[in-house]
Design a protein around this motif. Structure first.
Motif, short mmCIF file in Angstrom:
data_model
loop_
_atom_site.label_atom_id
_atom_site.label_comp_id
_atom_site.label_asym_id
_atom_site.label_seq_id
_atom_site.Cartn_x
_atom_site.Cartn_y
_atom_site.Cartn_z
N LYS A 53 10.97 -13.28 41.75
CA LYS A 53 10.30 -13.09 40.45
C LYS A 53 10.61 -11.76 39.76
O LYS A 53 9.71 -11.07 39.30
CB LYS A 53 8.79 -13.23 40.60
N PHE A 54 11.88 -11.39 39.69
CA PHE A 54 12.25 -10.19 38.94
C PHE A 54 12.14 -10.50 37.46
O PHE A 54 12.83 -11.37 36.94
CB PHE A 54 13.68 -9.76 39.27
N THR A 55 11.26 -9.80 36.76
CA THR A 55 11.01 -10.11 35.35
C THR A 55 11.12 -8.91 34.42
O THR A 55 10.80 -9.00 33.25
CB THR A 55 9.61 -10.72 35.18
N PHE A 56 11.58 -7.77 34.93
CA PHE A 56 11.57 -6.57 34.11
C PHE A 56 12.91 -5.84 34.24
O PHE A 56 13.25 -5.35 35.32
CB PHE A 56 10.42 -5.67 34.57
N LEU A 57 13.67 -5.80 33.16
CA LEU A 57 14.95 -5.08 33.11
C LEU A 57 14.69 -3.76 32.39
O LEU A 57 14.35 -3.75 31.21
CB LEU A 57 15.99 -5.90 32.35
N THR A 58 14.82 -2.64 33.10
CA THR A 58 14.54 -1.35 32.47
C THR A 58 15.76 -0.71 31.86
O THR A 58 15.63 0.10 30.95
CB THR A 58 13.94 -0.34 33.48
N ASP A 59 16.95 -1.06 32.35
CA ASP A 59 18.14 -0.37 31.86
C ASP A 59 19.37 -1.23 32.11
O ASP A 59 19.44 -1.97 33.10
CB ASP A 59 18.28 0.97 32.59
N LEU A 60 20.32 -1.10 31.23
CA LEU A 60 21.61 -1.77 31.34
C LEU A 60 22.64 -0.74 30.89
O LEU A 60 22.54 -0.23 29.78
CB LEU A 60 21.64 -3.00 30.45
N CYS A 61 23.57 -0.38 31.77
CA CYS A 61 24.52 0.66 31.38
C CYS A 61 25.90 0.39 31.96
O CYS A 61 26.06 -0.32 32.94
CB CYS A 61 24.02 2.04 31.81
N ALA A 74 32.27 -0.91 35.37
CA ALA A 74 31.20 -1.72 35.96
C ALA A 74 29.99 -1.71 35.03
O ALA A 74 29.86 -0.83 34.18
CB ALA A 74 30.81 -1.17 37.33
N VAL A 75 29.13 -2.68 35.20
CA VAL A 75 27.86 -2.74 34.49
C VAL A 75 26.76 -2.64 35.53
O VAL A 75 26.82 -3.30 36.57
CB VAL A 75 27.71 -4.04 33.68
N VAL A 76 25.76 -1.81 35.26
CA VAL A 76 24.63 -1.63 36.18
C VAL A 76 23.37 -2.18 35.51
O VAL A 76 23.07 -1.83 34.37
CB VAL A 76 24.44 -0.14 36.54
N TYR A 77 22.67 -3.06 36.22
CA TYR A 77 21.40 -3.61 35.76
C TYR A 77 20.29 -3.03 36.63
O TYR A 77 20.36 -3.14 37.84
CB TYR A 77 21.38 -5.14 35.92
N HIS A 78 19.29 -2.43 36.01
CA HIS A 78 18.15 -1.89 36.76
C HIS A 78 16.99 -2.87 36.59
O HIS A 78 16.38 -2.94 35.53
CB HIS A 78 17.74 -0.51 36.22
N LEU A 79 16.70 -3.61 37.65
CA LEU A 79 15.67 -4.65 37.62
C LEU A 79 14.46 -4.23 38.44
O LEU A 79 14.59 -3.55 39.45
CB LEU A 79 16.22 -5.95 38.18
N HIS A 80 13.30 -4.69 38.01
CA HIS A 80 12.05 -4.39 38.71
C HIS A 80 11.16 -5.62 38.74
O HIS A 80 11.31 -6.53 37.93
CB HIS A 80 11.29 -3.25 38.01
N LEU A 81 10.24 -5.62 39.66
CA LEU A 81 9.22 -6.66 39.72
C LEU A 81 8.11 -6.25 38.76
O LEU A 81 7.48 -5.22 38.94
CB LEU A 81 8.67 -6.79 41.14
N ALA A 82 7.87 -7.04 37.74
CA ALA A 82 6.89 -6.66 36.71
C ALA A 82 5.49 -6.49 37.28
O ALA A 82 4.73 -5.66 36.82
CB ALA A 82 6.89 -7.67 35.58
N HIS A 83 5.13 -7.26 38.31
CA HIS A 83 3.76 -7.17 38.83
C HIS A 83 3.49 -5.82 39.54
O HIS A 83 2.35 -5.50 39.84
CB HIS A 83 3.45 -8.34 39.77
N LEU A 84 4.53 -5.03 39.79
CA LEU A 84 4.35 -3.73 40.39
C LEU A 84 4.03 -2.65 39.36
O LEU A 84 3.64 -1.55 39.71
CB LEU A 84 5.59 -3.32 41.19
#
Length: 87
Positions: A53-61, A74-84
């Motif tokens: 359930k990863f629902t939060f993308l904070t950064d794309l670079c 390369a592309v970096v995706y910073h994903l987080h669990l929104a419920h945290l």
């Protein structure tokens, strides 16, 4: 059961096999590599999977690795669990 980096890694390997690789945990943050053609499939899986359930993308670079001949960009995706996150 708490979601750990090991569980996330196992779920990714179960789904994508050797197409996801280079797993590391700098500063406790799980990182891995996949081919650019797999990006959207991995992101969709991390979002849709009922355990992850990863629902939060904070950064794309973009990142430039000049020493990696043939794979300099390369592309970096910073994903987080929104419920945290506490809003």
């Amino acid at each position: 059961m708490a979601l750990t980096n090991e569980i996330i890694r196992q779920r990714l390997i179960e789904k994508f096999g050797e197409e996801v690789k280079g797993f590391e945990e700098p500063y406790g943050l799980l990182t891995f590599t996949s081919d650019k053609n797999l990006n959207l499939k991995v992101l969709q899986f991390l979002y849709d999977d009922p355990e992850l359930k990863f629902t939060f993308l904070t950064d794309l670079c973009g990142v430039h690795y000049p020493e990696n001949k043939g794979s300099e960009l390369a592309v970096v995706y910073h994903l987080h669990l929104a419920h945290l996150w506490r809003w």
